[in-house]
Design a protein around this motif. Structure first.
Motif, PDB file in Angstrom:
ATOM      1  N   PRO A 226       0.818  -1.218   0.000  1.00  0.00           N
ATOM      2  CA  PRO A 226       0.000   0.000   0.000  1.00  0.00           C
ATOM      3  C   PRO A 226       0.852   1.268   0.000  1.00  0.00           C
ATOM      4  N   SER A 227       0.210   2.406   0.176  1.00  0.00           N
ATOM      5  CA  SER A 227       0.933   3.672   0.139  1.00  0.00           C
ATOM      6  C   SER A 227       1.905   3.768   1.306  1.00  0.00           C
ATOM      7  N   TRP A 228       2.833   4.698   1.182  1.00  0.00           N
ATOM      8  CA  TRP A 228       3.812   4.887   2.254  1.00  0.00           C
ATOM      9  C   TRP A 228       3.114   5.263   3.571  1.00  0.00           C
ATOM     10  N   ASN A 229       2.139   6.069   3.513  1.00  0.00           N
ATOM     11  CA  ASN A 229       1.437   6.471   4.749  1.00  0.00           C
ATOM     12  C   ASN A 229       0.834   5.257   5.449  1.00  0.00           C
ATOM     13  N   GLU A 230       0.258   4.364   4.678  1.00  0.00           N
ATOM     14  CA  GLU A 230      -0.339   3.167   5.272  1.00  0.00           C
ATOM     15  C   GLU A 230       0.740   2.238   5.831  1.00  0.00           C
ATOM     16  N   LEU A 231       1.828   2.092   5.092  1.00  0.00           N
ATOM     17  CA  LEU A 231       2.902   1.225   5.554  1.00  0.00           C
ATOM     18  C   LEU A 231       3.481   1.703   6.884  1.00  0.00           C
ATOM     19  N   LEU A 232       3.684   2.998   6.994  1.00  0.00           N
ATOM     20  CA  LEU A 232       4.291   3.534   8.210  1.00  0.00           C
ATOM     21  C   LEU A 232       3.326   3.498   9.399  1.00  0.00           C
ATOM     22  N   ALA A 233       2.051   3.523   9.098  1.00  0.00           N
ATOM     23  CA  ALA A 233       1.067   3.555  10.179  1.00  0.00           C
ATOM     24  C   ALA A 233       0.742   2.166  10.715  1.00  0.00           C
ATOM     25  N   LYS A 235       0.829  -1.656  12.191  1.00  0.00           N
ATOM     26  CA  LYS A 235       1.575  -2.363  13.226  1.00  0.00           C
ATOM     27  C   LYS A 235       1.903  -3.790  12.806  1.00  0.00           C
ATOM     28  N   SER A 236       1.233  -4.281  11.767  1.00  0.00           N
ATOM     29  CA  SER A 236       1.503  -5.594  11.210  1.00  0.00           C
ATOM     30  C   SER A 236       1.102  -5.564   9.736  1.00  0.00           C
ATOM     31  N   GLY A 237       1.495  -6.615   9.025  1.00  0.00           N
ATOM     32  CA  GLY A 237       1.182  -6.653   7.606  1.00  0.00           C
ATOM     33  C   GLY A 237       2.437  -6.429   6.762  1.00  0.00           C
ATOM     34  N   GLN A 238       2.250  -6.447   5.449  1.00  0.00           N
ATOM     35  CA  GLN A 238       3.387  -6.320   4.558  1.00  0.00           C
ATOM     36  C   GLN A 238       3.026  -5.496   3.340  1.00  0.00           C
ATOM     37  N   GLY A 239       4.049  -5.110   2.582  1.00  0.00           N
ATOM     38  CA  GLY A 239       3.813  -4.303   1.400  1.00  0.00           C
ATOM     39  C   GLY A 239       4.963  -4.447   0.404  1.00  0.00           C
ATOM     40  N   LEU A 240       4.744  -3.921  -0.797  1.00  0.00           N
ATOM     41  CA  LEU A 240       5.742  -3.921  -1.871  1.00  0.00           C
ATOM     42  C   LEU A 240       6.246  -2.495  -2.046  1.00  0.00           C
ATOM     43  N   VAL A 241       7.577  -2.300  -2.005  1.00  0.00           N
ATOM     44  CA  VAL A 241       8.130  -0.948  -2.061  1.00  0.00           C
ATOM     45  C   VAL A 241       9.268  -0.877  -3.079  1.00  0.00           C
ATOM     46  N   ARG A 242       9.442   0.293  -3.654  1.00  0.00           N
ATOM     47  CA  ARG A 242      10.594   0.597  -4.515  1.00  0.00           C
ATOM     48  C   ARG A 242      11.446   1.622  -3.772  1.00  0.00           C
ATOM     49  N   GLU A 311       9.770  -6.734  -0.882  1.00  0.00           N
ATOM     50  CA  GLU A 311       8.577  -6.998  -0.097  1.00  0.00           C
ATOM     51  C   GLU A 311       9.000  -6.917   1.362  1.00  0.00           C
ATOM     52  N   ILE A 312       8.354  -6.041   2.136  1.00  0.00           N
ATOM     53  CA  ILE A 312       8.740  -5.838   3.536  1.00  0.00           C
ATOM     54  C   ILE A 312       7.553  -6.118   4.447  1.00  0.00           C
ATOM     55  N   ARG A 313       7.864  -6.445   5.702  1.00  0.00           N
ATOM     56  CA  ARG A 313       6.814  -6.809   6.641  1.00  0.00           C
ATOM     57  C   ARG A 313       7.050  -6.100   7.960  1.00  0.00           C
ATOM     58  N   ARG A 314       5.976  -5.590   8.510  1.00  0.00           N
ATOM     59  CA  ARG A 314       6.026  -5.007   9.847  1.00  0.00           C
ATOM     60  C   ARG A 314       5.896  -6.155  10.852  1.00  0.00           C
ATOM     61  N   ALA A 318       8.698  -4.437  16.452  1.00  0.00           N
ATOM     62  CA  ALA A 318       9.696  -3.653  15.712  1.00  0.00           C
ATOM     63  C   ALA A 318       9.497  -2.169  15.954  1.00  0.00           C
ATOM     64  N   GLY A 319      10.554  -1.408  15.782  1.00  0.00           N
ATOM     65  CA  GLY A 319      10.460   0.041  15.922  1.00  0.00           C
ATOM     66  C   GLY A 319       9.678   0.661  14.768  1.00  0.00           C
ATOM     67  N   ASP A 320       9.371   1.943  14.891  1.00  0.00           N
ATOM     68  CA  ASP A 320       8.540   2.621  13.890  1.00  0.00           C
ATOM     69  C   ASP A 320       9.155   2.591  12.494  1.00  0.00           C
ATOM     70  N   ARG A 321      10.482   2.536  12.407  1.00  0.00           N
ATOM     71  CA  ARG A 321      11.130   2.575  11.091  1.00  0.00           C
ATOM     72  C   ARG A 321      11.803   1.259  10.726  1.00  0.00           C
ATOM     73  N   GLN A 322      11.460   0.199  11.475  1.00  0.00           N
ATOM     74  CA  GLN A 322      12.080  -1.096  11.231  1.00  0.00           C
ATOM     75  C   GLN A 322      11.117  -2.056  10.532  1.00  0.00           C
TER      76      GLN A 322
END
Length: 345
Positions: A226-233, A235-242, A311-314, A318-322
């Motif tokens: 999802p969007s960067w805002n959603e990824l950073l917000a 607490k769990s889940g994963q996303g695809l990022v460039r 592909e990254i996963r919260r 983990a910390g807010d930026r990890q």
């Protein structure tokens, strides 16, 4: 005077010669000469002849020895070379596949991907990008863009809002070949200026199955899901990022054990903060990241930045930026049919 002091007996005792009477014209007589060893001309000549013949025989023997050893050395050399060639033919083919695999798995000089399609010239690539960025009709989008995860309407909306995001276009820079992921890619940087700050986007061109070159839209838009805002917000889940990435050394919280994790800094022109991604050591993802060719420097060193699609996963705790890096999808922002880390499983 010396002779006058010597008497007849002294001379006789010294010489012991007989008086020989001879008439005028007779040759002087030397008397009887002793045959002492080594005297006599004939004997001296005979010895000289025997000595010369022996020397020639010795030289002849030496020549024969040299020739024989030369032949032996040549035969041995030919034999050794024949055995070496035979062994190479016997075992060389078995190693070819391993050598190719090792070369393919090792980072090195970027090579041009072999393709039946000729790359566009510099002027053709620049013209294609300029025309593509002027597209406002959804029906013409697929003439210039590989859509990827987007649709024509999304592409048109993005191009319409691009100046507000990045500023006005101030130039184009041809990057030539940028092949990765076994894909034939040429690049053009689109340079912009927003509030006196330079920005750019990468127009990565690839041919379709008919050899028509188009821009990869997801790479150009730096699509994340999802969007960067959603990824950073979340607490769990994963996303695809460039992102652009570099090795880092921030080990903290649940990722504090550097014997279990490898740390990478992650950044994006669309983010104001840097993030941290972690791979489990010896995992396919860790090997894939190593193959990108990093040196151990922080992400602030622009010369060490690499582009990647991850592909990254919260992870809980983990910390807010990890984030944990669970897949390495591509070694740039263009994805192929096969994820990059599949090569290392």
């Amino acid at each position: 005077m010396l002779i006058s002091n010597m008497n007849h007996h002294d001379i006789q005792r010294a010489v012991r010669a007989k008086r020989i009477d001879r008439t005028l014209g007779d040759a002087p007589s030397l008397g009887r000469l002793a045959r002492a060893p080594g005297t006599g001309l004939r004997k001296l000549i005979r010895r000289g002849r025997r000595h010369g013949a022996g020397t020639r025989r010795k030289r002849s023997r030496r020549r024969r020895v040299i020739v024989v050893w030369s032949v032996v050395l040549v035969v041995v050399t030919i034999g050794v070379l024949s055995i070496a060639v035979w062994l190479w033919l016997l075992f060389g083919m078995d190693h070819d596949g391993a050598d190719v695999s090792e070369h393919a798995a090792t980072p090195g000089v970027q090579e041009r991907v072999i393709s039946r399609f000729k790359s566009p010239s510099q002027s053709a690539a620049l013209d294609l990008v300029k025309q593509a960025l002027k597209v406002s009709d959804p029906d013409k989008v697929e003439e210039f863009f590989h859509l990827g995860s987007a649709n024509p309407g999304v592409v048109v909306d993005f191009l319409r809002n691009m100046e507000a995001l990045d500023g006005a276009i101030i130039g184009y820079h041809w990057l030539s070949s940028m092949d990765v992921n076994n894909l034939l890619i040429d690049g053009v940087a689109v340079n912009t200026l927003l509030r006196d700050k330079p920005h750019n986007r990468l127009a990565l061109l690839m041919p379709n199955e008919k050899g028509h070159w188009k821009i990869d839209f997801d790479a150009f838009a730096r699509t994340v899901n999802p969007s960067w805002n959603e990824l950073l917000a979340m607490k769990s889940g994963q996303g695809l990022v460039r992102v652009v990435i570099a090795q880092d050394s921030y080990y903290n919280g649940i990722f504090s054990d550097d014997k279990e994790w490898v740390c990478y800094g992650m950044a994006s022109p669309d983010l104001e903060v840097n993030l941290f991604g972690y791979c489990r050591r010896r995992s396919p993802q860790a090997v894939a990241m190593e193959r990108l060719g990093f040196t151990e420097q922080v992400i602030s060193d622009n010369n060490n930045l690499k582009r990647a699609t991850l592909e990254i996963r919260r992870t809980a705790g983990a910390g807010d930026r990890q984030f944990e890096i669970t897949r390495v999808m591509a070694e740039d922002w263009v994805m192929s049919a096969t994820p990059f880390d599949e090569n290392f499983k």
